[in-house]
Design an enzyme around this catalytic site. Structure first.
Site, PDB file in Angstrom:
ATOM      1  N   HIS A 151       9.254  -2.674   5.981  1.00 19.56           N
ATOM      2  CA  HIS A 151       8.218  -2.549   4.958  1.00 19.56           C
ATOM      3  C   HIS A 151       8.883  -2.302   3.611  1.00 19.56           C
ATOM      4  O   HIS A 151       9.895  -1.596   3.533  1.00 19.56           O
ATOM      5  CB  HIS A 151       7.279  -1.377   5.299  1.00 19.56           C
ATOM      6  CG  HIS A 151       5.998  -1.383   4.515  1.00 19.56           C
ATOM      7  ND1 HIS A 151       5.931  -0.897   3.227  1.00 19.56           N
ATOM      8  CD2 HIS A 151       4.755  -1.818   4.830  1.00 19.56           C
ATOM      9  CE1 HIS A 151       4.684  -1.023   2.793  1.00 19.56           C
ATOM     10  NE2 HIS A 151       3.950  -1.578   3.743  1.00 19.56           N
ATOM     11  N   ASP A 159       1.115  -4.328   9.898  1.00 20.53           N
ATOM     12  CA  ASP A 159       0.667  -5.722   9.910  1.00 20.53           C
ATOM     13  C   ASP A 159       0.926  -6.376  11.262  1.00 20.53           C
ATOM     14  O   ASP A 159       0.139  -7.206  11.727  1.00 20.53           O
ATOM     15  CB  ASP A 159       1.384  -6.516   8.807  1.00 20.53           C
ATOM     16  CG  ASP A 159       1.083  -5.988   7.425  1.00 20.53           C
ATOM     17  OD1 ASP A 159      -0.105  -5.779   7.128  1.00 20.53           O
ATOM     18  OD2 ASP A 159       2.015  -5.765   6.640  1.00 20.53           O
TER      19      ASP A 159
END
Length: 428
Positions: free
Chosen positions: A307, A364
């Site tokens: 991330h 995600d």
């Protein structure tokens, strides 16, 4: 620590105050830099080192993997609160009492009916239209049916605008989904909870009763909470900068939806599933693609791992992994795509290349798995993200307006041609 920072330019020194946040974050206040130095500005592409505002809504520490809404840990909120409680917390600053929550939900339901002319706009879209384009357009269109601007100095006006959009937006999401699948548009059931009603509006078939699944309800509620806010990201900053021009709430939210659409932001969970489908179409060899991901000369990138902000682990991923496991087990879905996802997850969590670089599966990755298992198509994933992010955008817009923040107007460093004479067309 000093309360000032000193900047030296051409032998001349300038002092600027330091601002310290409640979590001991430190910023140099350069708001007077240009006027003090008579021309100097800072250059920070992507605003990676620039604070655009002071906010009391969300605290994020990417190095330590910490995410808090209004001081409450994301872990505790996901475990103990429901989505509307979190929405109320983000927007109004405190967790609601039972009376406040009941009124909030009742007021949202009372504003959930969408003007029938909006239905005509939905019908005008071809089935091939991307759902994010549709939902952005419909959100903007709400402005036409609510033309009066919000009086931000009136708590009543602000509250009414907030419950309106929280009531209507799930309907627009469901209509966008059902239009694409040729299903009649539905207003849902006012007797249901907020999350339960979203599921029924989306999935109820016209010739059968819809049976609510508590495991799916729990997973969707957690996903919406985990996506509810994430500090000054691309879409949130877009909502704030649009709202700084004093454009209305619905129009500001529409700009946030458009910003969220991009594959580097909200579209990341869609990119995960597209990657998994590509791996499946190539034979489903996860080991082959893990090797490609580790090859610096290979253009392939493993989507859904690591991330930009979280340098250790994504705290949201730990929470939603459990929900993903529960959904897959409960629904008993047999899907080669989901099997590939589980294979990649297993290999990445034990592969030293990924572990050493802290490239763990992020939110995600797991959200895409859950949505697919629930029967939500890939191009609707980012719309579901927007549904969760809605209270965060609202809270950021409200804070920005109440703080009377100035209109956003970034500067630039010009690198084009200097002054030159105009040439007539016969001399070019």
């Amino acid at each position: 620590m000093s309360d000032k920072a000193t900047l030296e330019i051409d032998g001349k020194k300038y002092e600027f105050p330091l601002v310290v946040g409640t979590e001991k974050e430190v910023a140099v206040d350069i708001s007077s830099l240009r006027s003090t130095t008579d021309s100097v500005i800072t250059l920070d592409p992507g605003y990676k080192n620039t604070g655009s505002c002071q906010s009391a809504i969300t605290f994020l520490d990417g190095e330590k993997g910490v995410l808090r809404y209004r001081g409450y840990s994301i872990e505790e909120l996901a475990e103990k609160a429901d989505f509307l409680e979190v929405a109320f917390l983000l927007i109004f600053g405190e967790l609601p009492t039972k009376e406040q929550l009941d009124k909030f939900h009742a007021d949202i339901k009372s504003h959930s009916v969408v003007d029938e002319d909006i239905r005509k706009i939905v019908d005008a879209f071809p089935k091939s239209a991307h759902p994010m384009g549709v939902i952005a357009s419909l959100t903007s269109a709400l402005t036409a049916f609510n033309p009066s601007s919000v009086n931000v100095n009136s708590e009543e006006d602000m509250y009414k605008a907030i419950v309106k959009i929280l009531g209507k937006f799930p309907v627009l999401v469901a209509w966008t989904f059902r239009k694409k699948h040729g299903l009649p548009l539905d207003y849902g059931d006012k007797n249901l909870g907020y999350v339960e009603n979203i599921l029924k509006m989306m999935f109820k078939q016209p010739n059968e009763d819809y049976v609510l699944n508590p495991v799916v309800i729990n997973a969707l509620g957690k996903l919406l909470i985990l996506h509810a806010d994430h500090e000054q990201n691309c879409s949130t900053s877009t909502v704030r900068i649009a709202g700084s021009s004093h454009v209305g709430l619905f129009a500001s939210l529409s700009t946030g939806i458009s910003a969220l659409w991009g594959p580097l932001h909200g579209g990341a969970n869609q990119a995960v599933l597209e990657m998994l489908e590509a791996i499946n179409n190539d034979g489903g060899d996860t080991a082959k693609y893990m090797a490609k991901a580790k090859d610096k000369d290979d253009p392939f990138r493993l989507m859904g791992f690591g991330h930009r902000v979280y340098k250790n682990f994504d705290p949201r991923a730990k929470i939603i992994k459990k929900a993903a496991d529960e959904v897959l087990s409960n629904l008993g879905v047999e899907d080669p795509i989901l099997e590939i996802a589980k294979g990649l997850e297993k290999e990445a969590l034990k592969d030293s290349y990924f572990v050493d670089r802290k490239l763990y599966p992020n939110v995600d990755f797991y959200s895409g798995i859950i949505y697919r298992a629930m029967g939500i198509p890939t191009d609707m994933f980012t719309v579901m993200f927007a549904l969760g992010r809605l209270p965060g955008w609202i809270s950021q817009w409200r804070e920005m307006r109440l703080n009377k923040e100035p209109i956003g107007r970034p500067r630039q460093i010009y690198i084009g041609e200097t002054l030159r004479p105009f040439k007539s067309i016969d001399k070019r």
